[in-house]
Design a protein around this motif. Structure first.
Motif, mmCIF file in Angstrom:
data_model
loop_
_atom_site.group_PDB
_atom_site.id
_atom_site.type_symbol
_atom_site.label_atom_id
_atom_site.label_comp_id
_atom_site.label_asym_id
_atom_site.label_seq_id
_atom_site.Cartn_x
_atom_site.Cartn_y
_atom_site.Cartn_z
ATOM 1 N N VAL A 60 38.099 57.694 43.915
ATOM 2 C CA VAL A 60 37.314 57.173 42.780
ATOM 3 C C VAL A 60 37.112 55.712 42.630
ATOM 4 O O VAL A 60 38.025 55.019 42.573
ATOM 5 C CB VAL A 60 37.476 57.654 41.477
ATOM 6 N N PHE A 61 35.744 54.936 42.779
ATOM 7 C CA PHE A 61 35.551 53.812 42.790
ATOM 8 C C PHE A 61 34.806 53.522 41.607
ATOM 9 O O PHE A 61 34.007 54.108 41.121
ATOM 10 C CB PHE A 61 34.512 53.186 43.977
ATOM 11 N N ARG A 62 35.415 52.577 40.597
ATOM 12 C CA ARG A 62 35.041 52.299 39.273
ATOM 13 C C ARG A 62 33.766 51.863 39.677
ATOM 14 O O ARG A 62 33.297 50.761 40.332
ATOM 15 C CB ARG A 62 35.930 51.488 38.518
ATOM 16 N N ARG A 63 32.789 51.739 38.539
ATOM 17 C CA ARG A 63 31.517 51.017 38.786
ATOM 18 C C ARG A 63 31.674 49.330 38.800
ATOM 19 O O ARG A 63 30.701 48.846 39.623
ATOM 20 C CB ARG A 63 30.465 51.460 37.473
ATOM 21 N N GLU A 64 32.411 49.031 38.018
ATOM 22 C CA GLU A 64 32.689 47.556 38.103
ATOM 23 C C GLU A 64 33.259 46.931 39.417
ATOM 24 O O GLU A 64 32.902 45.935 39.777
ATOM 25 C CB GLU A 64 33.634 47.131 36.831
ATOM 26 N N GLN A 65 33.958 48.009 40.131
ATOM 27 C CA GLN A 65 34.526 47.542 41.056
ATOM 28 C C GLN A 65 33.577 47.525 42.519
ATOM 29 O O GLN A 65 33.330 46.514 43.167
ATOM 30 C CB GLN A 65 35.722 48.531 41.780
ATOM 31 N N ILE A 66 32.695 48.532 42.372
ATOM 32 C CA ILE A 66 31.509 48.578 43.396
ATOM 33 C C ILE A 66 30.731 47.524 42.980
ATOM 34 O O ILE A 66 30.323 46.727 43.993
ATOM 35 C CB ILE A 66 30.871 50.049 43.383
ATOM 36 N N ILE A 67 30.342 47.164 41.921
ATOM 37 C CA ILE A 67 29.181 46.080 41.575
ATOM 38 C C ILE A 67 29.911 44.899 42.129
ATOM 39 O O ILE A 67 29.266 43.972 42.735
ATOM 40 C CB ILE A 67 29.079 45.936 40.250
ATOM 41 N N SER A 68 31.169 44.578 41.816
ATOM 42 C CA SER A 68 31.895 43.348 42.560
ATOM 43 C C SER A 68 32.046 43.289 43.996
ATOM 44 O O SER A 68 31.637 42.173 44.265
ATOM 45 C CB SER A 68 33.449 43.295 41.848
ATOM 46 N N GLU A 69 32.394 44.173 44.688
ATOM 47 C CA GLU A 69 32.344 44.378 45.967
ATOM 48 C C GLU A 69 31.066 44.426 46.802
ATOM 49 O O GLU A 69 31.026 43.815 47.880
ATOM 50 C CB GLU A 69 33.443 45.335 46.304
ATOM 51 N N VAL A 70 30.254 45.089 46.340
ATOM 52 C CA VAL A 70 28.791 45.196 47.131
ATOM 53 C C VAL A 70 27.912 44.223 46.585
ATOM 54 O O VAL A 70 27.167 43.624 47.273
ATOM 55 C CB VAL A 70 28.458 46.716 46.830
ATOM 56 N N TRP A 71 27.762 44.115 45.267
ATOM 57 C CA TRP A 71 26.621 43.141 44.645
ATOM 58 C C TRP A 71 27.369 41.700 44.590
ATOM 59 O O TRP A 71 26.544 40.902 44.278
ATOM 60 C CB TRP A 71 26.033 43.633 43.415
ATOM 61 N N ARG A 72 28.541 41.487 44.426
ATOM 62 C CA ARG A 72 29.350 40.257 44.196
ATOM 63 C C ARG A 72 28.997 39.661 43.196
ATOM 64 O O ARG A 72 28.572 38.511 42.962
ATOM 65 C CB ARG A 72 28.965 39.300 45.584
ATOM 66 N N THR A 73 29.025 40.368 42.119
ATOM 67 C CA THR A 73 28.650 39.804 40.695
ATOM 68 C C THR A 73 29.222 40.865 39.672
ATOM 69 O O THR A 73 29.704 41.794 39.930
ATOM 70 C CB THR A 73 27.023 39.797 40.535
ATOM 71 N N SER A 74 29.665 40.097 38.556
ATOM 72 C CA SER A 74 29.954 41.135 37.402
ATOM 73 C C SER A 74 29.213 41.072 36.248
ATOM 74 O O SER A 74 29.474 41.729 35.198
ATOM 75 C CB SER A 74 31.465 40.294 36.814
ATOM 76 N N TRP A 75 27.838 40.913 36.499
ATOM 77 C CA TRP A 75 26.958 41.028 35.505
ATOM 78 C C TRP A 75 26.498 42.458 35.303
ATOM 79 O O TRP A 75 26.155 43.333 36.038
ATOM 80 C CB TRP A 75 25.553 40.208 36.180
ATOM 81 N N GLU A 76 26.413 42.688 33.939
ATOM 82 C CA GLU A 76 26.320 44.119 33.631
ATOM 83 C C GLU A 76 25.143 44.652 33.974
ATOM 84 O O GLU A 76 25.090 45.928 34.076
ATOM 85 C CB GLU A 76 26.733 44.215 32.015
ATOM 86 N N GLY A 77 24.155 43.820 33.926
ATOM 87 C CA GLY A 77 22.813 44.640 34.361
ATOM 88 C C GLY A 77 22.539 45.059 35.527
ATOM 89 O O GLY A 77 21.667 45.718 35.998
ATOM 90 N N THR A 78 23.596 44.936 36.450
ATOM 91 C CA THR A 78 23.331 45.397 37.749
ATOM 92 C C THR A 78 23.865 46.885 37.865
ATOM 93 O O THR A 78 23.721 47.663 38.789
ATOM 94 C CB THR A 78 24.480 44.782 38.936
#
Length: 228
Positions: free
Chosen positions: A174-192
């Motif tokens: 299981v990949f956490r949403r925050e982890q996916i956004i960080s690794e794929v989108w390279r951002t921690s911005w919540e709106g992603t």
């Protein structure tokens, strides 16, 4: 960064251009789909991002997006009043990199522009693993960024491929949403987060395997490896 703003309303374009200029963007304004397509010749013409309003006078915005993607890999952010998931998936399928729903906050728009420019500057596949990942009938070629299902090629956008490759490297985890956004989108911005949901839905539809990516409520997503 040079930015192509495709907007038929001159008042909206003038106000937005002023804001973008204050934040360091060199803005070129196109008032129609045809004008936008001409501005992108040759090979994107040096633009870092295209901000594409869908309500154009001469062509449907979705059609313009498809034509842009055939001419250049320049990132496209759609601006639309259509907030339903189906419309967003349609835009992603045509090659859009992101979308902003009207009415939008200027800060949100700027964040999305910066995010899409950052992630297209990092085209490397997520670290680790062999050159190809094989999960049942799904084959993911990491060096060439190609995906096939039962031998048939599936066309994915940059972020769809990155998301699939990340999940596929550790099936069942299981990949956490925050982890996916960080690794794929390279951002921690919540709106992603909403963008992530739409990309997952688009992947399920394109691969024609809705059960491949499982939603773990309150946590994130995991890839369920096919048995054959």
């Amino acid at each position: 960064m040079r930015l192509l703003l495709v907007e038929d309303d001159n008042h909206v374009a003038a106000a937005l251009s002023a804001v973008l200029a204050r934040h360091g963007f060199d803005v070129t304004h196109a008032r129609s789909g045809e004008e936008a397509l001409q501005a992108l010749v040759p090979e994107g013409n040096g633009f870092g991002v295209v901000l594409l309003d869908l309500g154009l006078p001469d062509q449907d915005g979705y059609e313009v997006c498809g034509k842009i993607r055939k001419r250049t890999s320049t990132p496209v952010i759609m601006v639309t009043a259509r907030s339903d998931v189906r419309s967003r998936i349609h835009g992603l399928n045509l090659g859009a990199d992101d979308y902003v729903v009207k009415p939008y906050d200027t800060g949100e728009l700027l964040a999305r522009i910066h995010a899409v420019s950052r992630r297209t500057a990092h085209e490397d596949v997520p670290d680790g693993g062999d050159s190809a990942l094989v999960l049942g009938g799904v084959r993911i070629e990491l060096p060439t960024r190609q995906v096939t299902v039962d031998g048939t090629a599936v066309q994915l956008t940059r972020k769809e491929f990155d998301l699939l490759a990340l999940l596929a490297q550790r099936p069942g985890v299981v990949f956490r949403r925050e982890q996916i956004i960080s690794e794929v989108w390279r951002t921690s911005w919540e709106g992603t987060g909403r963008t992530l949901e739409v990309h997952v839905a688009s992947l399920r539809a394109k691969l024609r395997m809705p059960a491949l990516i499982e939603t773990v409520r309150g946590v994130g997503y995991r890839l369920v490896a096919p048995t054959a």
